[in-house]
Design an enzyme around this catalytic site. Structure first.
Site, mmCIF file in Angstrom:
data_model
loop_
_atom_site.group_PDB
_atom_site.id
_atom_site.type_symbol
_atom_site.label_atom_id
_atom_site.label_comp_id
_atom_site.label_asym_id
_atom_site.label_seq_id
_atom_site.Cartn_x
_atom_site.Cartn_y
_atom_site.Cartn_z
ATOM 1 C CG HIS A 193 -1.851 -1.037 1.364
ATOM 2 N ND1 HIS A 193 -3.196 -0.809 1.493
ATOM 3 C CD2 HIS A 193 -1.687 -2.366 1.373
ATOM 4 C CE1 HIS A 193 -3.803 -1.972 1.573
ATOM 5 N NE2 HIS A 193 -2.913 -2.927 1.504
ATOM 6 C CD GLU A 452 -24.481 2.991 5.310
ATOM 7 O OE1 GLU A 452 -23.324 3.360 5.523
ATOM 8 O OE2 GLU A 452 -25.454 3.765 5.345
ATOM 9 N NE ARG A 486 -16.956 4.255 10.512
ATOM 10 C CZ ARG A 486 -17.793 4.696 9.590
ATOM 11 N NH1 ARG A 486 -18.570 3.855 8.936
ATOM 12 N NH2 ARG A 486 -17.861 5.971 9.281
ATOM 13 C CB CYS A 523 -18.951 6.099 -1.469
ATOM 14 S SG CYS A 523 -20.126 5.683 -0.169
HETATM 15 C C1 PEP Z 1 -19.684 4.016 4.597
HETATM 16 O O1 PEP Z 1 -20.311 3.554 5.542
HETATM 17 O O2 PEP Z 1 -18.901 3.344 3.904
HETATM 18 C C2 PEP Z 1 -19.817 5.440 4.237
HETATM 19 C C3 PEP Z 1 -19.254 5.927 3.160
HETATM 20 O O3 PEP Z 1 -20.508 6.236 5.057
HETATM 21 P P1 PEP Z 1 -19.977 6.874 6.418
HETATM 22 O O4 PEP Z 1 -18.487 6.680 6.452
HETATM 23 O O5 PEP Z 1 -20.398 8.295 6.367
HETATM 24 O O6 PEP Z 1 -20.709 6.069 7.440
HETATM 25 MG MG MG Z 2 -21.912 4.609 6.439
#
Ligand code: PEP
Ligand code: MG
Length: 598
Positions: A193, A452, A486, A523
């Site tokens: 990476h 998600e 996370r 995303c």
């Molecule tokens: C995701 O969950 O991948 C996302 C892009 O939304 P957020 O990071 O705003 O939760």
């Molecule tokens: Mg999200």
């Protein structure tokens, strides 16, 4: 002069003053100019003031709900706030060592910890947790306005070199590489990476230095020798001269205008769409500058604010910008991005955020950091919007009104099934009906969902029949699929984008979308990691949205790989049982590209 040996992953020799980034603790350590000392001390005081306000607030809420005993915990923290060993000691460190406030607070905590670790009394030892909590709050409040290391990294003086424990691609994407001339990291594991990044950025880099981030002092003069696989602290005149000579030869990291605007395309001609993720309307300029084709994710919740407190006059909407204000923001964005499309994600907040003071100052740049949030699995995203029709209707009307000024797409976050989607669509129909009653013409706007939550991934075939597009949000998908918070450092090693389950889910969603002939993009942060991006292309994705700073590198890396090679790689990877084997396979495939520098 002292030499530290590592692994050179990107050639070249540069010198600069060291800036230390401890990514795991999210602190950046750098030397400040003498004129800045009092400013840093003032930031400490501001952080103390904010912390006091918050603790008093929380204390009285807890006292009301749970009684005074529990609230006393917060009194203890309030007392600690005024302890001479905290803020005054941190100020002393700022003045004495000329370092930034965040680092001073971290050092104070380390001093406290050492003392607590010595004491035998278990009650007293437990107080270390309180100090940690308080110090965490102080650090969070120091971030307000300046925010995370990435904002600090933008503030750096010319000619720095970055010495980090590790450098993740998403953070690297935020660094102003015209100022940071080279980097070195302790970690050497995820070499591929870091190597891809360094090479694409054309900055000399050395990895695998083990503890350089502890040995090097902020402000120390350092030569990063990517060719010789070492860094040199306090170099002599001759070494420095060699670095300066090399440094001048280096092509400026900032890509030329034409480069930035060219579309993303793989070496064998597959066209890839790259959009930008943004949080604030002002980020639009950065997105355009970076060469984004459109906005793939506008996190509209950052609009929730009290700058217009109660402006709508509707009970329950006092935190939101009113309809006209939102309309202006969306319209500005659509016009600013034209002819590109703008995907606005409806508010993705939880109840705590909606109620919190920080959420109300969001327009001013503050926000409840993920690690400070309450439950991430509660009433959040679309679920919350469905229970607050007054808030949701205002947003939907503003969006539908703005739609005629550009190419808008509306996207719902945190959807777990078709029922919620149908309810949300009904809400859109209600908002449109209301506008029609007012005599407005409402254009048709594509409606999509974020995939998600694992339930959404598993029902992607059903959802696909009722939406116009999908966007895969891997940040949340990974945490809910792998049951790994996370924001919790203790399990961060398990937060693994390359887990076979994640890759299979992505394939499942991609297939469901193509069967229904709807577009699908991705995303999550995963997309801004160049190595992972190439694998995602192999998995069949051709649309991505990422932080603007990552777009240039993504284009460069994509131009160097063939999509058929990546597809073959993906086929091999999908048969592998462990993350390690998958990483290894990916590394091997990208090895020629990263290690030989071809
Ligand atoms: C995701 O969950 O991948 C996302 C892009 O939304 P957020 O990071 O705003 O939760
Ligand atoms: Mg999200």
């Amino acid at each position: 002069m002292r030499r530290l040996a590592g692994i050179g992953v990107s050639p070249g020799v540069v010198s600069g003053r060291a800036v230390i980034l401890i990514q795991r603790a999210q602190v950046l350590r750098y030397q400040i100019a003498p004129a800045r000392v009092e400013h840093e001390v003032a930031r400490l005081e501001q952080s103390r003031g904010r912390s006091r306000e918050q603790l008093t607030d929380i204390g009285s809420r807890v006292a009301r709900r749970r009684g005074p005993e529990l609230a006393a915990l917060f009194d203890a923290q309030l007392l600690m706030l005024d302890d001479p060993m905290l803020v005054p000691r941190a100020a002393e460190i700022v003045r004495g060592q000329r370092v930034n406030a965040e680092w001073a607070v971290q050092q104070v905590f380390d001093e406290f910890s050492a003392v607590f670790d010595e004491v035998a009394d278990p009650y007293l030892r437990e107080r270390k947790g309180d100090v940690a909590d308080l110090v965490g709050r102080m650090k969070m409040n120091l971030r307000q306005g300046v925010s995370t290391p990435r904002d600090l990294l933008r503030e750096l003086d010319e000619s720095s070199v970055l010495i980090a424990d590790e450098l993740t691609p998403s953070l690297a994407a935020q660094v102003d590489w015209t100022k940071v001339r080279g980097f070195a990291t302790d970690a050497g594991s995820r070499t591929y990476h870091t190597a891809i990044l360094a090479r694409s950025l054309e900055v000399p880099a050395v990895v695998g230095l083990h503890n350089a981030s502890q040995i090097v002092q902020p402000g120390q003069l350092v030569v990063v020798d990517g060719t010789g696989s070492e860094i040199i602290l306090d170099p002599d005149a001759e070494t420095l001269e060699r670095a300066t000579h090399h440094g001048e030869d280096r092509r400026p990291a900032a890509a030329a205008d034409a480069d930035r605007r060219r579309p993303a395309i793989t070496a064998d001609g597959l066209r890839i769409r790259l959009d930008a993720n943004i949080e604030f309307p002002d980020d639009l300029a950065a997105a355009r500058y970076a060469g984004a084709e459109g906005i793939g994710l506008y996190r509209s919740e950052f609009l929730l604010a009290a700058a217009v407190s109660g402006a709508s006059g509707v009970p329950g909407t006092e935190d939101a910008a009113d309809e006209d204000e939102q309309y202006e923001v969306y319209r500005g964005m659509l016009e600013g991005m034209a002819p590109g499309s703008v995907t606005v994600r409806t508010f993705d907040v939880d109840e705590d955020q909606l109620a919190s003071r920080s959420a109300r100052t969001a327009l001013g740049g503050g926000w409840v950091a993920d690690e400070q949030r309450g439950s991430r699995q509660g009433l959040r995203g679309l679920r919350l919007s469905l229970t607050r029709p007054e808030l949701f209707q205002v947003q939907l009307r503003a969006l539908l009104r703005a739609a005629r000024h550009g190419r808008l797409r509306i996207m719902f976050p945190f959807v777990s099934g078709v029922e919620q989607l149908r309810q949300a669509r009904q809400m859109v129909a209600d908002a449109a009906a209301e506008l029609t009653r007012r005599g407005e013409v409402v254009p048709r706007v594509p409606i999509g969902v974020m995939i998600e939550i694992p339930a959404a991934a598993y029902t992607a075939d059903l959802l696909a029949r009722e939406v116009d597009f999908f966007t895969i949000g891997t940040n949340d998908l990974i945490q809910y699929c792998l049951a790994v918070d996370r924001a919790d450092e203790r399990v961060s090693a398990l937060y693994e984008p390359l887990h076979p389950a994640i890759l299979r889910m992505i394939v499942m969603v991609r297939r469901a979308a193509s069967r229904q002939r709807i577009p699908v993009s991705l995303c999550g942060e995963m997309a801004s990691d160049p190595a992972l991006l190439t694998l995602l292309v192999g998995l069949g994705l051709t649309e991505f949205s990422m932080t603007p700073g990552a777009i240039a590198v993504a284009k460069q890396v994509l131009a160097e790989v063939r999509s058929d090679d990546m597809r073959a790689l993906a086929r091999r990877v999908l048969r592998l049982p462990t993350v390690d084997e998958i990483e290894h396979e990916l590394l091997a495939a990208l090895g020629r590209l990263t290690l030989t520098g071809e």
